[in-house]
Design a protein around this motif. Structure first.
Motif: not given
Lengths: 287, 570
Positions: B418-446
């Motif tokens: 839904q937030v246009r991120l690949p499913a593989e990202l689930a196993s990554r830590r936020p620190l390994q993501l870019s700023g935009g990806q992190r904000q997408r994860v935050a939106i997914a959580r929201a």
């Protein structure tokens, strides 16, 4: 500024920055600690003679093939004594640190999670503990319970508890005010779940490092107390006690004090090196 | 040194064999301004740093020509460099709080520059410091010179930094993102100071990711991407008739220039605008006469929020705009039930949600309804448990929504989709993501708990323009798909204009003006709103307007810091 750090991480500078010698040091320290633990669990693997056996005609043998670390005034083999002493020293170090940590967690959590008044109360307790010289505290315990390992552990543990307690309190406060705890509250998690799943694990994480270093520190402390005759009574094979026993002969039989001292130094050094390494690893992942 | 020209030909920079800047060439004539534009990682900062010999440890700088005023910069020894820095070339860093020594008064900082280069004697140096601060528009310079950076506001700090760069009247000033962290009005003031440098006949090299800022200053623009120049030319030409699609996309990403509902990112441009929810949709969230007092470090109590009221209707977006310290975030925290108001009440889904005194609601009673309201923060990273992977973060949020463990992996994959991120990202830590990806994860959580309302607290302020465009598009899509209502807080009027249906302007804790977005932007009723709007840098064509507000707001020392209010009790 941010761009520069981004560049650095992209180029994997972190891997380059770690000098090879540091890795070697960590390896050596880790191996030494491992050997110490094995020696503490099964001293007979390393030392074949009885650490308490008196052989008067072998007294004051210099280090050599028969006796690697020499013998003391009663002909006891110093190598065996040092090896057998490992158990006591490690036990004291671990038990004292565990005790200190236990007290610290209780006090630190109470202070960090309780209200302003509770926090102030905990602060007072800590200050009183800080103000008491640990040596006086140790003397007090010896006077009440008699000398021996038990009082030694308690004295050392109590002595280092306030330092840890302050750290726990600080960590709890920092984590409690962090964005992810707020986020967890906004999600609607109940307080106990937040404390158990997020607050405690995150607050305790940096303490692992301190604990590793703390064990070494506790061993030095306990040795110092033993040296003053407040710990395990002679002829027990305890490093501090051995130092104290060899003190009278330090001019003509240096090995009586040198080897137990060397082991105290190496143990502390190793725990510090391993602790530092853990710290770098954890911080590297955190920041 | 008569001909103060900066000539760069074929500049390349490598870090440990990896090329970060390739074959950059430009000439900067005296009195002109050149802008280096690009996203983070494009190599613009390192290019600028190489011009003062500070490209960084391990940097390998090569160029056919790198000269300033006839001086070959490539052959300089570290000793000679020190003579050039400050005296020949001044450098203004992005973050004044980090760049200034926290324990030293800012006057000392400037004094040191003068001292190092042996300028004048003790008395004349002290006078020069005051003169410099005055030059960059610092009010009461004698007083300010004695204050430490933490006692000054962001705008004053940035000016102090510029003053230290100007101390020895260098012929060339390099400014690295000089206004990025600042509010619109403060930004306008700093831009004015930079314009003065230009007017004095000195050259200016400005680095920015914000084309609207660049449009205010530059004579020539150089667009960098992945270390290469993709477009270069006079400002008017590049911004009006960009030849490269990337420049085009940067221009499209500027939210203020694009109507509500249209897409900002190039890949989504073709999509039709979303229909807006009706203005008479049911009210979900209502604030009445909200107030919060706070006792500052000087023991004086301050009204941080005073009589704020609004209604948020289903599927609509209410924008709250104001400068830092205006109380926006405090309002958000009270609306979220994380901070108890001292006055007024909040009603959510027609139930008492939070309030002062008799209207107080216990957290226990609020908790079950929390799934209906979520939040997105400015800094997503600090809102994630550092030990958790993306999957764990989302699983934690799904727990609240009552999604069982067996169903969770599926739901996590769907949320990421839904937030246009690949499913593989689930196993990554936020620190390994870019700023935009992190904000997408935050939106997914929201959106995990299917909320009705999302509080967005400066959600795109820390992002590059093009990433910001993607996140804003995503928020708009989700709003249409899920019928979400947003309470959107930002200091950026451009963003507010793009996302909001209604706008509420806050200042010093009070509501200055509330109006439908177009009414507000076309016909602001109040002086403060007009000033705020005037301070927004616009692209050419939109009419360059640069109104500089009086310094009144800047005179106040930063007396308390809103972030200190974030102390919470579990």
């Amino acid at each position: 500024m941010s761009e520069l750090t981004l560049d650095a991480s992209q180029l994997n500078v972190r891997a380059q920055r770690k000098p090879r010698s540091l890795r070697l040091g960590v390896w050596l320290a880790g191996t030494f600690l491992l050997l110490l633990i094995v020696a503490a669990l099964a001293p007979q693997l390393f030392a074949h003679s009885d650490p308490l056996a008196i052989v008067p005609r072998d007294a004051f043998h210099a280090p050599g093939w028969g006796h690697w670390f020499g013998t003391d005034q009663s002909g006891r083999d110093i190598f065996s004594r040092v090896i057998y002493g490992t158990r006591q020293s490690l036990l004291i170090g671990l038990a004292a640190t565990a005790l200190a940590m236990g007290i610290a967690i209780v006090l630190g959590l109470t202070g960090g999670l309780g209200g302003r008044r509770t926090d102030r109360g905990v602060g007072w307790v800590l200050e009183i503990l800080f103000a008491f010289p640990s040596l006086v505290l140790a003397l007090l315990f010896v006077a009440i319970f008699g000398s021996g390992i038990g009082p030694l552990i308690i004295a050392t543990g109590l002595g280092s508890a306030p330092g840890y307690a302050r750290m726990v309190r600080g960590q709890v406060l920092a984590v409690r005010n962090s964005g992810y705890i707020e986020a967890a509250r906004a999600l609607g998690h109940p307080p106990l779940r937040i404390i158990g799943r997020q607050l405690l694990p995150n607050a305790m994480r940096p303490l692992i490092v301190t604990l590793t270093m703390g064990v070494g520190q506790a061993i030095v402390w306990a040795s110092a107390l033993s040296f003053l005759g407040l710990g395990a009574p002679p002829p027990a094979p305890e490093w501090g006690t051995m130092l104290s026993m060899g003190r009278d002969f330090v001019a003509n039989a240096w090995w009586l004090t040198f080897f137990p001292g060397l082991f105290i130094v190496l143990t502390t050094l190793s725990t510090t090196v391993v602790g530092r390494y853990l710290q770098q690893r954890l911080e590297g992942r955190l920041s | 040194m008569t001909d103060k020209r900066l000539i760069v030909e074929g500049l390349s920079i490598e870090f440990a064999g990896r090329s970060v800047v390739r074959n950059v060439s430009f000439t900067l004539e005296p009195g002109k301004t050149l802008a280096l534009v690009g996203e983070s990682g494009s190599g613009k900062s390192v290019t600028a740093r190489s011009l003062i010999g500070l490209a960084g440890a391990g940097a390998h700088v090569t160029a056919r020509t790198l000269s300033y005023g006839g001086l070959d910069l490539l052959s300089l020894s570290e000793r000679r460099w020190r003579a050039v820095r400050g005296k020949g070339i001044g450098f203004v860093l992005q973050d004044a709080l980090v760049s200034l020594d926290p324990l030293r008064p800012v006057g000392k900082e400037i004094l040191e520059v003068l001292q190092t280069h042996g300028w004048g004697d003790r008395r004349s140096r002290a006078a020069k410091v005051v003169e410099l601060l005055d030059l960059v528009g610092v009010p009461e310079p004698e007083l300010r010179a004695r204050q430490r950076p933490d006692q000054l506001s962001g705008g004053l700090r940035q000016r102090a930094l510029i003053a230290s760069a100007l101390a020895l009247s260098p012929g060339l000033v390099i400014a690295d993102e000089p206004t990025t962290a600042l509010d619109a009005t403060v930004q306008a003031q700093i831009l004015n100071v930079l314009q003065d440098i230009k007017a004095r006949g000195d050259s200016l090299l400005i680095i920015s990711h914000d084309l609207a800022v660049v449009a205010q200053l530059a004579d020539e623009v150089l667009v960098l991407r992945h270390g290469e120049v993709i477009e270069q030319g006079p400002m008017e030409q590049v911004l009006r008739h960009p030849s490269h699609p990337y420049t085009r996309s940067l221009l499209d990403a500027v939210p203020a220039e694009h109507a509500r509902g249209t897409r900002l990112s190039p890949e989504r441009k073709a999509a039709a605008p979303h229909p807006r929810a009706n203005a008479d949709a049911p009210v979900l969230l209502q604030a009445k006469e909200l107030g919060k007092r706070y006792v500052g470090p000087d023991q004086q109590s301050r009204q941080v929020v005073d009589g704020v009221g609004f209604e948020l209707r289903a599927g609509r977006t209410l924008g709250i705009v104001g400068e830092s310290g205006s109380g926006k975030t405090t309002v958000a925290r009270m609306v979220l039930g994380l901070l108890e108001p001292d006055a007024g009440e909040v009603r959510f889904l027609d139930r008492a949600w939070a309030g002062a005194d008799g209207l107080r609601v216990a957290e226990k009673d609020r908790r079950i309804y929390r799934r209906d309201i979520s939040v997105i923060y400015q800094d997503p990273l600090s809102s994630f448990d550092p030990r958790w992977s993306v999957g764990q973060i989302l699983a934690d949020a799904l727990d609240v929504a009552g999604v069982g463990a067996t169903e969770q992996p599926q739901r996590i994959a769907r949320l990421l989709d839904q937030v246009r991120l690949p499913a593989e990202l689930a196993s990554r830590r936020p620190l390994q993501l870019s700023g935009g990806q992190r904000q997408r994860v935050a939106i997914a959580r929201a959106i995990a708990s299917n909320p009705k309302v999302i509080i967005c607290d400066e959600p795109v302020s820390a992002l590059d323009v093009s990433v910001q465009a993607q996140v804003l598009d995503l928020l708009a899509d989700l709003q249409a798909e899920l019928g979400l209502a947003y309470l959107f807080i930002s200091h950026d009027l451009g963003v507010i204009r793009h996302v909001s249906d209604e706008v509420l302007v806050m200042r010093h804790g009070k509501v200055v003006e509330t109006a439908p977005v177009e009414t507000l932007f076309q016909n602001p009723q109040y002086e403060y709103t007009r000033r705020l709007l005037g301070a927004v840098p616009r692209l050419p064509g939109a009419g360059i307007t640069l109104v500089v507000p009086p310094l009144e707001a800047e005179n106040a020392v930063l007396l308390f810091d809103e972030s200190r209010l974030w102390k919470i009790a579990i």
